[in-house]
Design a protein around this motif. Structure first.
Motif, PDB file in Angstrom:
ATOM      1  N   GLU A  47       0.843  -1.254   0.071  1.00 44.67           N
ATOM      2  CA  GLU A  47       0.121   0.042   0.089  1.00 44.67           C
ATOM      3  C   GLU A  47       0.773   1.250  -0.033  1.00 44.67           C
ATOM      4  O   GLU A  47       1.974   1.350   0.551  1.00 44.67           O
ATOM      5  CB  GLU A  47      -0.849  -0.111   1.276  1.00 44.67           C
ATOM      6  N   GLN A  48       0.325   2.351  -0.591  1.00 44.25           N
ATOM      7  CA  GLN A  48       1.070   3.393  -0.758  1.00 44.25           C
ATOM      8  C   GLN A  48       0.243   4.441  -0.961  1.00 44.25           C
ATOM      9  O   GLN A  48      -0.512   4.689  -1.748  1.00 44.25           O
ATOM     10  CB  GLN A  48       2.080   3.306  -2.029  1.00 44.25           C
ATOM     11  N   ASP A  49       0.776   5.625  -0.542  1.00 48.24           N
ATOM     12  CA  ASP A  49       0.145   6.994  -0.584  1.00 48.24           C
ATOM     13  C   ASP A  49       0.587   7.427  -2.074  1.00 48.24           C
ATOM     14  O   ASP A  49       1.707   7.409  -2.134  1.00 48.24           O
ATOM     15  CB  ASP A  49       0.193   7.785   0.402  1.00 48.24           C
ATOM     16  N   ILE A  50      -0.195   8.089  -2.897  1.00 45.05           N
ATOM     17  CA  ILE A  50       0.300   8.570  -3.802  1.00 45.05           C
ATOM     18  C   ILE A  50      -0.223   9.906  -4.318  1.00 45.05           C
ATOM     19  O   ILE A  50      -1.039  10.648  -3.467  1.00 45.05           O
ATOM     20  CB  ILE A  50      -0.205   7.709  -5.359  1.00 45.05           C
ATOM     21  N   SER A  51       0.336  10.671  -5.243  1.00 39.65           N
ATOM     22  CA  SER A  51      -0.094  12.153  -5.495  1.00 39.65           C
ATOM     23  C   SER A  51      -1.313  11.909  -6.695  1.00 39.65           C
ATOM     24  O   SER A  51      -1.158  11.068  -7.622  1.00 39.65           O
ATOM     25  CB  SER A  51       1.127  12.870  -5.875  1.00 39.65           C
ATOM     26  N   GLU A  52      -1.668  12.892  -6.925  1.00 37.44           N
ATOM     27  CA  GLU A  52      -2.932  12.701  -7.908  1.00 37.44           C
ATOM     28  C   GLU A  52      -2.095  12.798  -9.199  1.00 37.44           C
ATOM     29  O   GLU A  52      -2.553  12.513 -10.287  1.00 37.44           O
ATOM     30  CB  GLU A  52      -3.802  14.127  -8.069  1.00 37.44           C
ATOM     31  N   ALA A  53      -0.735  13.142  -9.408  1.00 40.08           N
ATOM     32  CA  ALA A  53       0.035  13.237 -10.592  1.00 40.08           C
ATOM     33  C   ALA A  53       1.379  12.085 -10.240  1.00 40.08           C
ATOM     34  O   ALA A  53       2.254  12.587  -9.476  1.00 40.08           O
ATOM     35  CB  ALA A  53       0.579  14.770 -10.924  1.00 40.08           C
ATOM     36  N   SER A  54       1.124  11.086 -10.539  1.00 43.44           N
ATOM     37  CA  SER A  54       2.275   9.842 -10.112  1.00 43.44           C
ATOM     38  C   SER A  54       2.618   9.052 -11.140  1.00 43.44           C
ATOM     39  O   SER A  54       1.868   8.918 -12.168  1.00 43.44           O
ATOM     40  CB  SER A  54       1.539   9.170  -9.113  1.00 43.44           C
ATOM     41  N   GLU A  55       3.826   8.694 -11.041  1.00 50.08           N
ATOM     42  CA  GLU A  55       4.165   7.310 -11.783  1.00 50.08           C
ATOM     43  C   GLU A  55       4.260   6.362 -10.946  1.00 50.08           C
ATOM     44  O   GLU A  55       5.084   6.313  -9.973  1.00 50.08           O
ATOM     45  CB  GLU A  55       5.604   7.802 -12.740  1.00 50.08           C
ATOM     46  N   LEU A  56       3.850   5.081 -10.984  1.00 51.77           N
ATOM     47  CA  LEU A  56       4.350   3.909 -10.599  1.00 51.77           C
ATOM     48  C   LEU A  56       4.920   2.928 -11.287  1.00 51.77           C
ATOM     49  O   LEU A  56       4.180   2.417 -12.350  1.00 51.77           O
ATOM     50  CB  LEU A  56       2.861   3.325  -9.833  1.00 51.77           C
ATOM     51  N   LYS A  57       5.995   2.523 -10.860  1.00 51.33           N
ATOM     52  CA  LYS A  57       6.716   1.677 -11.873  1.00 51.33           C
ATOM     53  C   LYS A  57       7.098   0.551 -11.003  1.00 51.33           C
ATOM     54  O   LYS A  57       8.045   0.619 -10.168  1.00 51.33           O
ATOM     55  CB  LYS A  57       8.017   2.281 -12.466  1.00 51.33           C
ATOM     56  N   PHE A  58       6.731  -0.860 -11.482  1.00 49.72           N
ATOM     57  CA  PHE A  58       6.975  -2.072 -10.625  1.00 49.72           C
ATOM     58  C   PHE A  58       7.349  -3.131 -11.593  1.00 49.72           C
ATOM     59  O   PHE A  58       6.843  -3.244 -12.613  1.00 49.72           O
ATOM     60  CB  PHE A  58       6.335  -2.166  -9.353  1.00 49.72           C
ATOM     61  N   ASN A  59       8.157  -4.112 -11.070  1.00 50.91           N
ATOM     62  CA  ASN A  59       8.402  -5.396 -11.625  1.00 50.91           C
ATOM     63  C   ASN A  59       8.157  -6.539 -10.498  1.00 50.91           C
ATOM     64  O   ASN A  59       8.559  -6.224  -9.472  1.00 50.91           O
ATOM     65  CB  ASN A  59       9.924  -5.458 -12.292  1.00 50.91           C
ATOM     66  N   LEU A  60       7.384  -7.507 -10.821  1.00 55.44           N
ATOM     67  CA  LEU A  60       7.043  -8.405  -9.927  1.00 55.44           C
ATOM     68  C   LEU A  60       7.315  -9.991 -10.547  1.00 55.44           C
ATOM     69  O   LEU A  60       7.456  -9.940 -11.460  1.00 55.44           O
ATOM     70  CB  LEU A  60       5.522  -8.252  -9.801  1.00 55.44           C
ATOM     71  N   GLN A  61       7.787 -10.685  -9.462  1.00 56.38           N
ATOM     72  CA  GLN A  61       8.027 -12.034  -9.840  1.00 56.38           C
ATOM     73  C   GLN A  61       6.914 -12.858  -9.814  1.00 56.38           C
ATOM     74  O   GLN A  61       6.062 -12.656  -8.737  1.00 56.38           O
ATOM     75  CB  GLN A  61       9.082 -12.544  -8.767  1.00 56.38           C
ATOM     76  N   ILE A  62       6.523 -13.448 -11.114  1.00 57.24           N
ATOM     77  CA  ILE A  62       5.198 -14.118 -10.743  1.00 57.24           C
ATOM     78  C   ILE A  62       5.610 -15.576 -10.091  1.00 57.24           C
ATOM     79  O   ILE A  62       6.389 -16.227 -10.712  1.00 57.24           O
ATOM     80  CB  ILE A  62       4.838 -14.563 -12.290  1.00 57.24           C
ATOM     81  N   PRO A  63       4.681 -15.851  -9.117  1.00 61.41           N
ATOM     82  CA  PRO A  63       5.059 -16.979  -8.278  1.00 61.41           C
ATOM     83  C   PRO A  63       4.881 -18.184  -9.221  1.00 61.41           C
ATOM     84  O   PRO A  63       4.244 -18.161 -10.195  1.00 61.41           O
ATOM     85  CB  PRO A  63       3.822 -17.014  -7.272  1.00 61.41           C
ATOM     86  N   GLU A  64       5.821 -18.942  -8.866  1.00 60.01           N
ATOM     87  CA  GLU A  64       5.727 -20.467  -9.692  1.00 60.01           C
ATOM     88  C   GLU A  64       4.491 -20.962  -9.851  1.00 60.01           C
ATOM     89  O   GLU A  64       3.784 -21.066  -8.748  1.00 60.01           O
ATOM     90  CB  GLU A  64       6.629 -21.269  -9.250  1.00 60.01           C
ATOM     91  N   ASN A  65       4.129 -21.402 -11.064  1.00 61.28           N
ATOM     92  CA  ASN A  65       2.768 -22.166 -11.229  1.00 61.28           C
ATOM     93  C   ASN A  65       1.493 -21.306 -10.829  1.00 61.28           C
ATOM     94  O   ASN A  65       0.533 -21.836 -10.626  1.00 61.28           O
ATOM     95  CB  ASN A  65       2.673 -23.448 -10.546  1.00 61.28           C
ATOM     96  N   TYR A  66       1.868 -19.815 -10.684  1.00 62.22           N
ATOM     97  CA  TYR A  66       0.521 -18.953 -10.153  1.00 62.22           C
ATOM     98  C   TYR A  66      -0.183 -18.920 -11.402  1.00 62.22           C
ATOM     99  O   TYR A  66       0.034 -18.328 -12.544  1.00 62.22           O
ATOM    100  CB  TYR A  66       1.181 -17.718  -9.988  1.00 62.22           C
ATOM    101  N   ALA A  67      -1.500 -19.030 -11.235  1.00 65.58           N
ATOM    102  CA  ALA A  67      -2.662 -18.749 -12.276  1.00 65.58           C
ATOM    103  C   ALA A  67      -3.473 -18.028 -11.571  1.00 65.58           C
ATOM    104  O   ALA A  67      -4.874 -18.074 -11.838  1.00 65.58           O
ATOM    105  CB  ALA A  67      -3.182 -19.934 -12.678  1.00 65.58           C
ATOM    106  N   GLY A  68      -3.193 -17.073 -10.694  1.00 68.18           N
ATOM    107  CA  GLY A  68      -4.255 -16.033 -10.216  1.00 68.18           C
ATOM    108  C   GLY A  68      -4.362 -14.736 -10.498  1.00 68.18           C
ATOM    109  O   GLY A  68      -3.934 -14.614 -11.987  1.00 68.18           O
ATOM    110  N   THR A  69      -4.603 -13.748  -9.902  1.00 68.62           N
ATOM    111  CA  THR A  69      -4.638 -12.726 -10.425  1.00 68.62           C
ATOM    112  C   THR A  69      -3.521 -11.500  -9.679  1.00 68.62           C
ATOM    113  O   THR A  69      -3.166 -11.739  -8.577  1.00 68.62           O
ATOM    114  CB  THR A  69      -6.045 -11.737 -10.188  1.00 68.62           C
ATOM    115  N   ILE A  70      -3.130 -10.593 -10.397  1.00 65.28           N
ATOM    116  CA  ILE A  70      -2.437  -9.333  -9.629  1.00 65.28           C
ATOM    117  C   ILE A  70      -3.320  -8.247  -9.891  1.00 65.28           C
ATOM    118  O   ILE A  70      -3.655  -7.915 -11.095  1.00 65.28           O
ATOM    119  CB  ILE A  70      -1.134  -9.122 -10.732  1.00 65.28           C
ATOM    120  N   GLU A  71      -3.544  -7.429  -8.667  1.00 65.61           N
ATOM    121  CA  GLU A  71      -4.518  -6.356  -8.808  1.00 65.61           C
ATOM    122  C   GLU A  71      -3.909  -5.092  -8.284  1.00 65.61           C
ATOM    123  O   GLU A  71      -3.123  -5.053  -7.293  1.00 65.61           O
ATOM    124  CB  GLU A  71      -5.632  -6.524  -7.962  1.00 65.61           C
ATOM    125  N   LEU A  72      -4.012  -4.117  -9.022  1.00 71.96           N
ATOM    126  CA  LEU A  72      -3.685  -2.674  -8.758  1.00 71.96           C
ATOM    127  C   LEU A  72      -4.846  -1.853  -8.562  1.00 71.96           C
ATOM    128  O   LEU A  72      -5.549  -1.827  -9.282  1.00 71.96           O
ATOM    129  CB  LEU A  72      -2.669  -2.227  -9.702  1.00 71.96           C
TER     130      LEU A  72
END
Ligand code: FRU
Length: 465
Positions: free
Chosen positions: A332-357
């Motif tokens: 969780e993170q507080d952001i500004s109305e003008a923001s850039e969110l840049k991220f790279n996630l490791q997809i858990p092995e055999n993961y067939a679920g969702t990633i939600e922002l």
């Protein structure tokens, strides 16, 4: 009309007042970038078209300039009808001059559209040439629709691709000129394959060694569709385009009429961050229409990718958070109305679920705008229904990633979201109208399953306009 401040964007180009649609004449001239746009200065909905004008040294900080083109001649002005004006087009340079080619419209339903030239030696004041219309009519009988000339130069010859159609298919007409005034019709460069629209607006062409690309904004009947790119091989001598593939440029609801500029080895694209059917709540503040952030278009594996231009890194003012190689159950993170969110996630092995922002303007994160990557369905979903001023389609795009990481670069502004997934493989652009300023973000894999954040950064972005 007077523009008030609350709805103004921070770093997206928008008109000072009035109505704006397509980007036009996107070019670098004498060391500065020039951007023109379809503009109606006297109201917040579409009206007789002018070309608004601005220039910039970095594609982000824009200086507004006087209107470059206004309806004035028999081929672009007829006060007795509703729709007329200086319609979309493009720019080139000739010696020291900045030259615009645009469509003159005096009633596209009855009278064919024409192509016209205007020249400036100071980059501010433009004169329409006496020879206008330089392309008076389209040799094919079937259509009055003949618009949005995109100029490009190969060696010492100019070409212009112009959007049109035959009885049922979108088409591009190709013209050639040595002096920008006398134009020869070469033929139809490309045609819809039957599933790519009945009329093609706002064409662009990217020539490269291996594949060439066309970008068009298609209409199906009277309805504007999502802009597409078509890969293939262009033959400019005996006009033809052998199609080898296609893709949707941006899966969002608010992306239309993109224009590309080839400059210093880059292809830069900017688009109208709206669609013809989008509601324009900022009209209450005296303005309508904005541009997307400028994006660099690259060619990889025979297809187009779009990434935010690198200049955008210069407006990151405050780094709100930085994470590296950390396992979390949610973020969780507080952001500004003008923001850039840049991220790279490791997809858990055999993961067939969702990633939600989730992005929200209040603590109640159910009232959010949600970007979901569903790895089971191989789908990306951008649901902005909570922040919409009208019933809008929930945007869906295929998830095309195959690696074990997933990359996001998200640009948020007062009333827009632009999501770049997997380094520009997929982009989704929407206008959003939260009640308050955007405030928080939350990232989670389904059921709070732990996941590894390879890298995460959030920045507040500076105001440039
Ligand atoms: C695309 C478009 C163009 C036309 C312009 C008129 O959005 O319909 O085809 O030139 O807008 O403003």
């Amino acid at each position: 009309v007077v523009a008030k401040t609350p709805s103004r964007l921070n770093y997206h180009f928008m008109p000072q007042i009035g109505w704006m649609n397509d980007p036009n004449g996107f070019i670098k001239y004498k060391g500065e970038y020039h951007l023109f746009y379809q503009f109606y200065p006297h109201g917040t909905s579409w009206g007789p078209m002018h070309w608004g004008h601005a220039k910039s040294k970095d594609l982000l900080h824009w200086e507004y300039l006087p209107v470059a083109l206004a309806p004035s001649e028999a081929y672009d002005c007829d006060p007795n009808i509703e729709g007329y004006g200086c319609f979309s087009g493009s720019a080139t340079t000739q010696n020291d001059d900045l030259v615009l080619m645009y469509t003159g419209d005096v009633d596209s339903k009855e009278i064919p559209q024409t192509q016209n030239i205007a020249i400036s030696s100071d980059g501010i004041n433009f004169d329409k040439v006496d020879l206008n219309p330089v392309i008076p009519n389209f040799p094919k009988e079937a259509t009055k629709d003949f618009r949005d000339p995109k100029l490009f130069k190969v060696d010492d010859t100019w070409y212009s691709v112009i959007g049109t159609h035959n009885e049922t298919l979108g088409e591009l007409a190709l013209y050639r000129s040595k002096d920008l005034l006398k134009w020869d019709y070469l033929g139809i460069l490309a045609q819809s394959n039957g599933k790519q629209g009945t009329m093609w607006e706002c064409p662009n062409i990217i020539l490269s060694d291996k594949n060439d690309f066309l970008i068009v904004s298609p209409m199906e009947g009277t309805v504007n569709q999502k802009p597409i790119y078509i890969s293939g091989k262009a033959n400019l001598k005996e006009p033809s385009f052998k199609q080898s593939g296609q893709g949707i440029l941006d899966y969002g609801n608010d992306f239309y009429a993109p224009q590309t500029m080839d400059v210093d080895g880059r292809h830069i694209l900017i688009a109208w961050m709206s669609q013809w059917f989008s509601k324009m709540p900022t009209a209450d503040d005296g303005w309508s229409g904005a541009m997307t952030i400028p994006r660099e278009v690259t060619i990889k594996n025979g297809r187009l990718y779009q990434t935010p231009i690198k200049e955008l890194e210069t407006i990151r003012v405050d780094q709100l958070r930085e994470i590296k190689n950390q396992e979390v159950t949610h973020l969780e993170q507080d952001i500004s109305e003008a923001s850039e969110l840049k991220f790279n996630l490791q997809i858990p092995e055999n993961y067939a679920g969702t990633i939600e922002l989730e992005i929200a303007d209040c603590e109640d994160t159910t009232q959010n705008c949600k970007l979901t990557v569903d790895l089971k369905k191989s789908e990306i979903i951008l649901d902005c229904s909570n922040y919409s001023v009208e019933q809008r389609e929930i945007c869906k795009a295929p998830y095309e990633g195959t690696g074990d990481t997933i990359d996001f670069d998200i640009f948020l502004d007062t009333n827009s979201i632009e999501a770049f997934i997997n380094n520009g493989e997929t982009t989704i652009t929407n206008r959003i109208y939260p009640e308050a300023k955007l405030k928080t973000m939350k990232l989670v894999c389904d059921n709070q399953k732990p996941f590894v954040v390879n890298a995460f950064s959030a920045w507040k972005l500076d105001k440039t306009i």
